[in-house]
Design a protein around this motif. Structure first.
Motif, short mmCIF file in Angstrom:
data_model
loop_
_atom_site.label_atom_id
_atom_site.label_comp_id
_atom_site.label_asym_id
_atom_site.label_seq_id
_atom_site.Cartn_x
_atom_site.Cartn_y
_atom_site.Cartn_z
N UNK A 1 0.82 -1.21 0.00
CA UNK A 1 0.00 0.00 0.00
C UNK A 1 0.86 1.26 0.00
N UNK A 2 1.96 1.25 0.74
CA UNK A 2 2.86 2.40 0.77
C UNK A 2 3.54 2.62 -0.57
N UNK A 3 3.89 1.53 -1.25
CA UNK A 3 4.51 1.64 -2.57
C UNK A 3 3.51 2.22 -3.56
N UNK A 4 2.28 1.75 -3.52
CA UNK A 4 1.25 2.30 -4.42
C UNK A 4 1.07 3.80 -4.19
N UNK A 5 1.05 4.21 -2.93
CA UNK A 5 0.88 5.62 -2.61
C UNK A 5 2.09 6.42 -3.09
N UNK A 6 3.29 5.93 -2.82
CA UNK A 6 4.53 6.62 -3.19
C UNK A 6 4.63 6.87 -4.69
N UNK A 7 4.25 5.86 -5.48
CA UNK A 7 4.38 5.96 -6.93
C UNK A 7 3.07 6.27 -7.63
N UNK A 8 2.03 6.55 -6.84
CA UNK A 8 0.71 6.87 -7.37
C UNK A 8 0.22 5.78 -8.32
N UNK A 9 0.26 4.53 -7.83
CA UNK A 9 -0.18 3.38 -8.61
C UNK A 9 -1.57 2.99 -8.16
N UNK A 10 -2.47 2.92 -9.10
CA UNK A 10 -3.84 2.52 -8.78
C UNK A 10 -3.93 1.00 -8.78
N UNK A 11 -4.65 0.46 -7.81
CA UNK A 11 -4.84 -0.98 -7.70
C UNK A 11 -5.91 -1.40 -8.70
N UNK A 12 -5.53 -2.16 -9.72
CA UNK A 12 -6.50 -2.58 -10.72
C UNK A 12 -6.99 -4.01 -10.50
N UNK A 13 -6.67 -4.58 -9.34
CA UNK A 13 -7.16 -5.91 -8.99
C UNK A 13 -8.46 -5.79 -8.19
N UNK A 14 -9.34 -6.73 -8.39
CA UNK A 14 -10.52 -6.82 -7.53
C UNK A 14 -10.04 -7.39 -6.19
N UNK A 15 -10.80 -7.19 -5.12
CA UNK A 15 -10.39 -7.78 -3.83
C UNK A 15 -10.18 -9.29 -3.91
N UNK A 16 -10.99 -9.98 -4.71
CA UNK A 16 -10.86 -11.43 -4.85
C UNK A 16 -9.54 -11.79 -5.57
N UNK A 17 -9.22 -11.02 -6.63
CA UNK A 17 -7.96 -11.28 -7.35
C UNK A 17 -6.76 -11.03 -6.46
N UNK A 18 -6.82 -9.95 -5.70
CA UNK A 18 -5.70 -9.62 -4.81
C UNK A 18 -5.53 -10.69 -3.73
N UNK A 19 -6.63 -11.18 -3.19
CA UNK A 19 -6.56 -12.23 -2.17
C UNK A 19 -5.94 -13.51 -2.75
N UNK A 20 -6.31 -13.84 -3.98
CA UNK A 20 -5.76 -15.03 -4.65
C UNK A 20 -4.25 -14.88 -4.85
N UNK A 21 -3.82 -13.69 -5.26
CA UNK A 21 -2.39 -13.44 -5.46
C UNK A 21 -1.65 -13.55 -4.13
N UNK A 22 -2.24 -13.01 -3.07
CA UNK A 22 -1.62 -13.10 -1.75
C UNK A 22 -1.48 -14.56 -1.31
N UNK A 23 -2.50 -15.37 -1.60
CA UNK A 23 -2.44 -16.79 -1.23
C UNK A 23 -1.35 -17.51 -2.02
N UNK A 24 -1.23 -17.20 -3.31
CA UNK A 24 -0.24 -17.86 -4.17
C UNK A 24 1.18 -17.44 -3.81
N UNK A 25 1.33 -16.24 -3.27
CA UNK A 25 2.66 -15.69 -2.97
C UNK A 25 2.79 -15.30 -1.50
N UNK A 26 2.32 -16.16 -0.63
CA UNK A 26 2.30 -15.86 0.79
C UNK A 26 3.69 -15.50 1.33
N UNK A 27 4.73 -16.10 0.77
CA UNK A 27 6.11 -15.83 1.20
C UNK A 27 6.48 -14.36 1.04
N UNK A 28 5.92 -13.69 0.05
CA UNK A 28 6.28 -12.30 -0.22
C UNK A 28 5.62 -11.33 0.74
N UNK A 29 4.61 -11.77 1.46
CA UNK A 29 3.88 -10.89 2.37
C UNK A 29 4.16 -11.17 3.83
N UNK A 30 5.19 -11.97 4.09
CA UNK A 30 5.55 -12.30 5.48
C UNK A 30 6.33 -11.19 6.12
#
Length: 109
Positions: free
Chosen positions: A80-109
């Motif tokens: 979220x801080x990176x998106x704010x810093x670079x003014x990046x809009x989140x184009x994922x739906x909440x469901x898509x983002x949750x799926x990505x987080x599940x697939x890449x859980x190691x990156x969010x630890x």
């Protein structure tokens, strides 16, 4: 490994240029000062990362090469801080983002 009869006091760091290493040493010195308040340290850290993105990138690579977890943790912000810093809009739906987080859980630890 440094030998006793070593003529040079230079330690080669092929993956870190001198400007970046100077900045890393500045960070180390500040964080090793005695008696510095937490607020002053936070102010220093905020100023430390307010540099051009190319310098920030070099600092992250140097911290990674030097295995400095403290600098890496301080510099690598949350998604979220990176998106704010670079003014990046989140184009994922909440469901898509949750799926990505599940697939890449190691990156969010």
């Amino acid at each position: 490994m440094v030998e006793d009869d070593c003529v040079s006091n230079v330690i080669p760091l092929p993956n870190v240029d001198s400007k970046t290493m100077t900045k890393v040493i500045e960070y180390w010195k500040k964080h090793s000062e005695e008696g510095i308040s937490k607020d002053m340290m936070m102010d220093f850290d905020k100023a430390f990362v307010k540099v051009h993105h190319s310098i920030l990138h070099a600092l992250i690579l140097a911290a990674n090469f030097l295995n400095d977890k403290e600098i890496l943790d301080m510099m690598c912000k949350t998604l979220e801080e990176i998106r704010k810093e670079f003014d990046i809009k989140n184009d994922f739906t909440p469901q898509e983002e949750e799926e990505i987080r599940k697939e890449n859980v190691w990156a969010f630890e």
